[in-house]
Design an enzyme around this catalytic site. Sequence first.
Site, PDB file in Angstrom:
ATOM      1  N   HIS A 216       1.281  14.418  -9.416  1.00  0.00           N
ATOM      2  CA  HIS A 216       1.626  14.936  -7.824  1.00  0.00           C
ATOM      3  C   HIS A 216       2.429  16.248  -8.429  1.00  0.00           C
ATOM      4  O   HIS A 216       3.312  16.260  -9.412  1.00  0.00           O
ATOM      5  CB  HIS A 216       2.523  14.196  -7.290  1.00  0.00           C
ATOM      6  CG  HIS A 216       2.817  14.613  -6.063  1.00  0.00           C
ATOM      7  ND1 HIS A 216       3.818  15.499  -5.405  1.00  0.00           N
ATOM      8  CD2 HIS A 216       2.188  14.492  -4.742  1.00  0.00           C
ATOM      9  CE1 HIS A 216       3.646  15.591  -4.316  1.00  0.00           C
ATOM     10  NE2 HIS A 216       2.483  15.266  -3.610  1.00  0.00           N
TER      11      HIS A 216
ATOM     12  N   ASP B 145      -2.588   8.840  -2.324  1.00  0.00           N
ATOM     13  CA  ASP B 145      -4.076   8.696  -2.138  1.00  0.00           C
ATOM     14  C   ASP B 145      -4.655   7.590  -3.182  1.00  0.00           C
ATOM     15  O   ASP B 145      -5.697   7.034  -2.697  1.00  0.00           O
ATOM     16  CB  ASP B 145      -4.882  10.137  -2.553  1.00  0.00           C
ATOM     17  CG  ASP B 145      -4.755  11.210  -1.594  1.00  0.00           C
ATOM     18  OD1 ASP B 145      -4.396  11.083  -0.409  1.00  0.00           O
ATOM     19  OD2 ASP B 145      -4.275  12.263  -2.197  1.00  0.00           O
TER      20      ASP B 145
END
Length: 428
Positions: free
Chosen positions: A307, A364
């Site tokens: 991320h 996700d």
Amino acid sequence: MSDKATLKYQDKEIELDAITGTEEETGLDITQLRAKTGLITLDPGYANTGSCTSDITFIDGEKGILRYRGYAIEELAEKSTFMETAYLVLYGELPTTEQLALFEKQISDESYLHYGMKGHFEGFPDKAPPMAVLSAMLNVLSCYNTDLLTTATEGPKFTVPAAKIISKVRAIAAWAYRTSQGKPFMPPRPDLSYSGNFLHLMFSQTFDMYEPHPDVERALDLFLILHADHEQNCSTSTVRMVGSSHASMFSAVSAGVGALWGPLHGGANCEVIKMLTKIHEEGIKPRDFVEKAKDKNSPEKLMGFGHRVYKSFDPRAKILKGQVDAVLKALNISDPLLDIAYELEEMARSEEYFIERNLYPNVDFYSGILLRAIGIPVNMFTVLFAIGRMPGWIANWREMHVQSLRISRPRQIYTGATLRDYTPMEQR
Ligand code: ACO
């Protein structure tokens, strides 16, 4: 301690004000830099650039903190509903009972799509990617609401388009899915919750009404809460960028859908399931897959890992991981992909490569398994993300107009050819 920084370049010197937010994040104000020195800053990918000040969402990526309007995501996930969280994100405060009832009624009243939109859905081929349909149909929605194409931030000119988008996005998503399945569209059921109504629009048959399992309905609601906003990510920045030209709320969120679609952003939730399915069906050893993901010469990546902002853990992934276990148990499902996911996570967490790059499971990684368990088809996963993100996009669009921000227009350092003469065709 000084709250100014001094920048020296050649014979020029400029003082830059330090702007500090409520959580002590500090940035240097460079708005006068070019006027006073002729310099711009260069930051491809905007990894170190603040594009705005914002009151909506706070993230501390080092500590794994996410808050909407000051409320911890963990507490909202436990105690709130998507409708309440959407109100909070949009308007800044948790609603009173009356405010929430009014907001829910407004959303409920907007559940229908204009019948004229049927023809647009029928015009798409069966295999049309749902994110393309969603983006297109959000712009089509503006064609049926030409009196609402303003930049209003208060009153019905704001609340009505906001409610229309947040509500109708469910019907657009479900209609797109059903058209691709050759199934007729179901009329909405205003008696159901936001998430329950969406599940009904997706899965009810004419003579067989889908009754959502309470755990499934709650899991979907939780998924939407976790996706409601995430400050200045790729899609939200796109919404702001488009909105900054005073384009309508409809076209700004339509552009947001386009940005979210990519596999490096919201599209990763589909990619995670594709990756786990490939590992499962082709009998690939998770260890071999992890080795490939580490190899710079291989195109494989560990999808659902990494991320731009979170460098210790993604709090949304932590909440979803717990929810996945609970939902699979409640529905009595055992998913072999979940075992592979656990194995990959375990390996990645102990490998030097992932540790030194701060690569942790992101939202996700587990959301795909949750959506799969509640029966959402893989190609609809990112659409679900978009439904959840609507309040955040609209809140950012609104904030930008409340602050009367200038049109977004980054600069560049030109590195191409310098002035040269036109070469006639015969000399090339
Ligand atoms: N698997 C293997 N290696 C990775 C991964 C991954 N998933 N992610 C990053 N790396 C490596 C990079 O190769 C790079 O290695 P290097 O320093 O040796 O060159 C290093 O980690 C840093 O990665 P960057 O790509 O520079 O990080 P960036 O912040 O630009 O990208 C991103 C973040 C796009 C999320 C990236 O980690 C990625 O592609 N992850 C997989 C896709 C994904 O899950 N996206 C969803 C993000 S969450 C969301 O949008 C809702």
